[in-house]
Design a protein around this motif. Sequence first.
Motif, PDB file in Angstrom:
ATOM      1  N   UNK A  65       0.839  -1.038  -0.205  1.00 40.51           N
ATOM      2  CA  UNK A  65       0.443   0.246  -0.165  1.00 40.51           C
ATOM      3  C   UNK A  65       0.746   1.288  -0.006  1.00 40.51           C
ATOM      4  N   UNK A  66       1.057   1.566  -1.287  1.00 41.72           N
ATOM      5  CA  UNK A  66       1.742   3.041  -1.484  1.00 41.72           C
ATOM      6  C   UNK A  66       3.388   2.421  -1.268  1.00 41.72           C
ATOM      7  N   UNK A  67       4.035   2.558  -0.195  1.00 43.89           N
ATOM      8  CA  UNK A  67       5.519   1.952   0.016  1.00 43.89           C
ATOM      9  C   UNK A  67       5.663   1.057   0.851  1.00 43.89           C
ATOM     10  N   UNK A  68       3.992   0.857   1.904  1.00 45.28           N
ATOM     11  CA  UNK A  68       4.116   0.463   3.444  1.00 45.28           C
ATOM     12  C   UNK A  68       3.862  -1.138   3.237  1.00 45.28           C
ATOM     13  N   UNK A  69       4.290  -2.166   3.768  1.00 43.35           N
ATOM     14  CA  UNK A  69       4.141  -3.654   3.438  1.00 43.35           C
ATOM     15  C   UNK A  69       2.751  -4.091   4.455  1.00 43.35           C
ATOM     16  N   UNK A  70       1.624  -4.659   4.139  1.00 42.00           N
ATOM     17  CA  UNK A  70       0.941  -5.102   4.928  1.00 42.00           C
ATOM     18  C   UNK A  70       0.446  -6.210   4.932  1.00 42.00           C
ATOM     19  N   UNK A  71       1.054  -7.059   5.923  1.00 51.24           N
ATOM     20  CA  UNK A  71       0.568  -8.673   5.952  1.00 51.24           C
ATOM     21  C   UNK A  71      -0.498  -9.001   5.690  1.00 51.24           C
ATOM     22  N   UNK A  72      -1.182  -9.706   5.393  1.00 47.90           N
ATOM     23  CA  UNK A  72      -2.543 -10.123   5.716  1.00 47.90           C
ATOM     24  C   UNK A  72      -2.527 -11.428   5.906  1.00 47.90           C
ATOM     25  N   UNK A  73      -2.294 -12.845   5.147  1.00 50.88           N
ATOM     26  CA  UNK A  73      -3.060 -14.593   5.887  1.00 50.88           C
ATOM     27  C   UNK A  73      -1.045 -14.860   5.280  1.00 50.88           C
ATOM     28  N   UNK A  74      -1.024 -16.087   6.367  1.00 51.43           N
ATOM     29  CA  UNK A  74      -0.141 -16.452   6.233  1.00 51.43           C
ATOM     30  C   UNK A  74      -0.113 -18.348   6.566  1.00 51.43           C
ATOM     31  N   UNK A  75       0.097 -19.495   6.104  1.00 56.01           N
ATOM     32  CA  UNK A  75      -0.500 -20.583   5.371  1.00 56.01           C
ATOM     33  C   UNK A  75       1.325 -21.226   5.933  1.00 56.01           C
ATOM     34  N   UNK A  76       1.249 -22.526   6.307  1.00 58.63           N
ATOM     35  CA  UNK A  76       2.087 -23.260   6.725  1.00 58.63           C
ATOM     36  C   UNK A  76       2.231 -24.311   5.734  1.00 58.63           C
ATOM     37  N   UNK A  77       3.061 -24.222   4.527  1.00 56.70           N
ATOM     38  CA  UNK A  77       3.247 -25.544   3.657  1.00 56.70           C
ATOM     39  C   UNK A  77       3.879 -26.288   3.838  1.00 56.70           C
ATOM     40  N   UNK A  78       4.925 -27.022   4.764  1.00 57.47           N
ATOM     41  CA  UNK A  78       5.568 -28.166   4.740  1.00 57.47           C
ATOM     42  C   UNK A  78       6.393 -28.304   6.349  1.00 57.47           C
ATOM     43  N   UNK A  79       6.161 -29.210   6.933  1.00 54.57           N
ATOM     44  CA  UNK A  79       7.050 -29.026   8.047  1.00 54.57           C
ATOM     45  C   UNK A  79       7.267 -28.369   9.566  1.00 54.57           C
ATOM     46  N   UNK A  80       6.114 -28.033   9.806  1.00 56.14           N
ATOM     47  CA  UNK A  80       5.391 -26.738  10.711  1.00 56.14           C
ATOM     48  C   UNK A  80       5.554 -27.851  11.959  1.00 56.14           C
ATOM     49  N   UNK A  81       5.365 -29.111  12.053  1.00 57.63           N
ATOM     50  CA  UNK A  81       4.429 -30.012  13.173  1.00 57.63           C
ATOM     51  C   UNK A  81       6.194 -30.481  13.708  1.00 57.63           C
ATOM     52  N   UNK A  82       7.340 -29.640  13.172  1.00 59.40           N
ATOM     53  CA  UNK A  82       8.825 -30.894  12.979  1.00 59.40           C
ATOM     54  C   UNK A  82       9.526 -29.908  14.566  1.00 59.40           C
ATOM     55  N   UNK A  83      10.678 -30.841  14.430  1.00 59.40           N
ATOM     56  CA  UNK A  83      11.471 -29.659  15.108  1.00 59.40           C
ATOM     57  C   UNK A  83      12.567 -30.175  14.672  1.00 59.40           C
ATOM     58  N   UNK A  84      13.782 -29.332  15.356  1.00 60.94           N
ATOM     59  CA  UNK A  84      15.316 -29.488  15.026  1.00 60.94           C
ATOM     60  C   UNK A  84      15.839 -29.596  13.351  1.00 60.94           C
ATOM     61  N   UNK A  85      14.638 -28.212  12.651  1.00 56.79           N
ATOM     62  CA  UNK A  85      15.054 -27.942  11.527  1.00 56.79           C
ATOM     63  C   UNK A  85      16.380 -26.740  11.463  1.00 56.79           C
ATOM     64  N   UNK A  86      15.624 -26.317  12.590  1.00 55.76           N
ATOM     65  CA  UNK A  86      16.910 -24.760  12.134  1.00 55.76           C
ATOM     66  C   UNK A  86      17.812 -25.070  13.838  1.00 55.76           C
ATOM     67  N   UNK A  87      19.153 -24.349  13.830  1.00 56.90           N
ATOM     68  CA  UNK A  87      19.902 -23.558  14.717  1.00 56.90           C
ATOM     69  C   UNK A  87      20.077 -21.965  15.304  1.00 56.90           C
ATOM     70  N   UNK A  88      20.255 -22.257  16.570  1.00 58.60           N
ATOM     71  CA  UNK A  88      20.413 -20.778  17.054  1.00 58.60           C
ATOM     72  C   UNK A  88      21.208 -20.351  17.987  1.00 58.60           C
ATOM     73  N   UNK A  89      22.339 -21.166  17.365  1.00 59.00           N
ATOM     74  CA  UNK A  89      23.472 -21.090  18.780  1.00 59.00           C
ATOM     75  C   UNK A  89      23.916 -19.385  19.095  1.00 59.00           C
ATOM     76  N   UNK A  90      24.301 -18.959  18.457  1.00 58.24           N
ATOM     77  CA  UNK A  90      24.670 -17.600  17.755  1.00 58.24           C
ATOM     78  C   UNK A  90      25.835 -17.247  17.490  1.00 58.24           C
ATOM     79  N   UNK A  91      26.349 -18.715  16.975  1.00 58.65           N
ATOM     80  CA  UNK A  91      27.619 -18.823  15.482  1.00 58.65           C
ATOM     81  C   UNK A  91      27.224 -19.196  14.565  1.00 58.65           C
TER      82      UNK A  91
END
Length: 380
Positions: free
Chosen positions: A308-334
């Motif tokens: 909208x002009x230069x604004x990004x306005x989120x309207x809807x979201x949908x899970x596609x794959x892996x939303x019920x899985x754990x261990x898919x990413x890591x966040x160690x700080x490195x």
Amino acid sequence: MSDMTADHIKLEIVDTGLVFRNPLPHVYARHAYFPSVIQLTNGEMLASFTVGQAFESADLHTELSRSSDQGATWVHEGRLYPGTADRVTSESCRLSHGADGEVIAYVIRHDRSRQDCGFVNPDNLGFVETEQLLFRSSDGGRTWSEPQTIAPPLVGPEFEMTSPIVPLRDGTWILPTCTWKGFDGYCPNGMKMVAFRSDNQGSTWPDYIDVMADARDIDIFWESKMIELTDGRILAAAWVYDREAGKDRDNHYVITRAAGIGSPFTEPRSCGLQGQTLNLMEIAPGRVLTVYRRTDVPGLWANISRIAGDEWVNEAEYPLWGSGRSGLTAHSGNMAADFTALQFGAPSLIRTHSNHIFVSFWAVEDGVGNIRWIKLRLAG
């Protein structure tokens, strides 16, 4: 597009399947990553992806598959080119369209002469030495030219493989990327999102545009994508990593204030999305589909937003794959260590006809890196 009402766009998953999977994973290690898919003028679909023994192995190379039934089934065609016989290199590729049906393969080739070393120096986030190349095909990707070297218009010294070449409607080509430290940490221009520009179908790339940068040189704008909107403005978005805090920030975007790549960009602002390896597509005038690896919750997700002009306005979201899985990413700080723990990502998006979007991405399933596809239908 169809008579679908833009104000009520919804997504439906129609089907899913595989572009490529190692047929004998109990015999040899062949994992696939980083797909790029385009639809050819004859209706066929061509996919490139990286294949190797491991996520950062020195034998990573580009292979191709082809579909003649809108992506339902795929025929594996083998390597893009034989590789380098005189030295150890790996590579990654993205496909795009050139003029008059030409297919363009943009390849970054990596020096892998260091033994027992991945892409990134864990001490300083520096990257191995790279070459940027273009391969061209006039027969739908069945045969390819010899590689053409791209001379970057600024010192990276290295550059991220983030996007295919983006042809604009006026004939200009832009190549979104991020400058990256050399293996020794040298980075004279800081780590920032830029776009190389060519006015002669990729023969030369004499200049570039600063797209997103942090004057403090703390935030890195990775996995950037750029699209040309119906109104002619250019929209760019990226995953943002705060290297001082060692964590991700919200995805950010910029947009040109008027039509054309020469118009100034807005200042980077949050998209309100938390994720990595995003990809973008305009699905109706002023409506953008984003597919990305979320970091606040598991899985690959789709988001529909309104510009909208230069604004990004989120309207809807949908899970596609892996939303019920754990261990898919890591966040160690490195971040160098976190790269090695990833289990999926790098979605590629194409519109196969008015209401269908073909999404491909890599995913580790049952211990094997596959190229998976999901077909989405736009409904209203």
